[in-house]
Design a protein around this motif. Structure first.
Motif, PDB file in Angstrom:
ATOM      1  N   ASP A   1       0.833  -1.201   0.000  1.00  0.00           N
ATOM      2  CA  ASP A   1       0.000   0.000   0.000  1.00  0.00           C
ATOM      3  C   ASP A   1       0.875   1.262   0.000  1.00  0.00           C
ATOM      4  O   ASP A   1       0.610   2.214  -0.743  1.00  0.00           O
TER       5      ASP A   1
ATOM      6  N   TYR B   1       1.493   3.047  -3.892  1.00  0.00           N
ATOM      7  CA  TYR B   1       0.852   4.349  -4.014  1.00  0.00           C
ATOM      8  C   TYR B   1       1.884   5.463  -4.168  1.00  0.00           C
ATOM      9  O   TYR B   1       1.685   6.401  -4.939  1.00  0.00           O
TER      10      TYR B   1
ATOM     11  N   ARG C   1      -7.713   0.049  -1.040  1.00  0.00           N
ATOM     12  CA  ARG C   1      -7.881   1.476  -1.303  1.00  0.00           C
ATOM     13  C   ARG C   1      -9.347   1.808  -1.598  1.00  0.00           C
ATOM     14  O   ARG C   1      -9.865   2.843  -1.177  1.00  0.00           O
TER      15      ARG C   1
ATOM     16  N   ALA D   1      -5.318   6.307  -7.021  1.00  0.00           N
ATOM     17  CA  ALA D   1      -4.620   5.017  -7.086  1.00  0.00           C
ATOM     18  C   ALA D   1      -5.126   4.160  -8.240  1.00  0.00           C
ATOM     19  O   ALA D   1      -4.353   3.423  -8.868  1.00  0.00           O
TER      20      ALA D   1
END
Length: 202
Positions: A19, A23, A64, A106
């Motif tokens: 994550d 990102y 997300r 994202a």
């Protein structure tokens, strides 16, 4: 030796590392070895937990998506009325784009970086976008729009444009604010006002 009580599992650590890295730097740029190193787990743990990098990326995007849904649902729960809820979605975006860690959407980033053609990653992006479009459509229908699907599509396009454009501007809040104002214009044009409906009934 088992996992200590309260200690994140290897899967959770891999997902947290992915994550952050995906990102910040992009799903294509970041290799599996960097995710494993950041997570502090054995390489076998990644394949045991996810099977492939594509599945890890898909899980990252689904996480997300869940976070975005929760943020939007929390924001629209604070207001009454479908029109106000639609505008609250754009207000939630404005709150997000000014956060220091904001690096754009994202889902757009992952779609652009990935190879063309169908994939589980692209499907995760499409699912998240469909959820937002469906939310706008439902709220437009509740507002009294004759063509709620059309309103939903236009609002989703506005949202997409603002979330992509915001990180490119010196003042991202201004972009989000303009998107909210344009959303009002869409609603004014395509959704009958309460006054007009009341007058017609009278």
């Amino acid at each position: 030796m088992g996992i200590a009580k309260g200690e994140p599992s290897a899967r959770d650590r891999l997902l947290a590392a992915a994550d952050e890295l995906f990102y910040e730097e992009g799903v294509h740029t970041v290799g599996i070895d960097r995710v494993i190193e950041r997570a502090g787990v054995a390489k076998a743990s990644l394949y045991t937990s996810f099977g492939s990098k594509e599945e890890l990326v898909r899980a990252y995007l689904e996480g997300r998506a869940a976070t975005r849904r929760a943020r939007i649902e929390d924001r629209i729960a604070r207001v009454a009325g479908p029109r106000e809820k639609i505008l609250a979605v754009f207000e939630a975006m404005e709150e997000r784009v000014v956060e220091p860690d904001f690096r754009g959407c994202a889902f757009v980033n992952a779609s652009v970086e990935g190879p063309p053609g169908p994939s589980r990653v692209r499907q995760a992006c499409a699912d998240s976008r469909a959820w937002l479009r469906d939310l706008f459509t439902r709220l437009a229908r509740e507002s009294g729009a004759k063509d709620a699907a059309r309103v939903g599509r236009r609002l989703a396009l506005l949202y997409d444009g603002a979330i992509v454009g915001a990180p490119l501007e010196r003042d991202p809040a201004l972009v989000a604010g303009e998107a909210r104002a344009m959303a009002e214009e869409v609603l004014d044009a395509l959704v009958p006002s309460k006054r007009a409906v009341t007058k017609k009934r009278g």
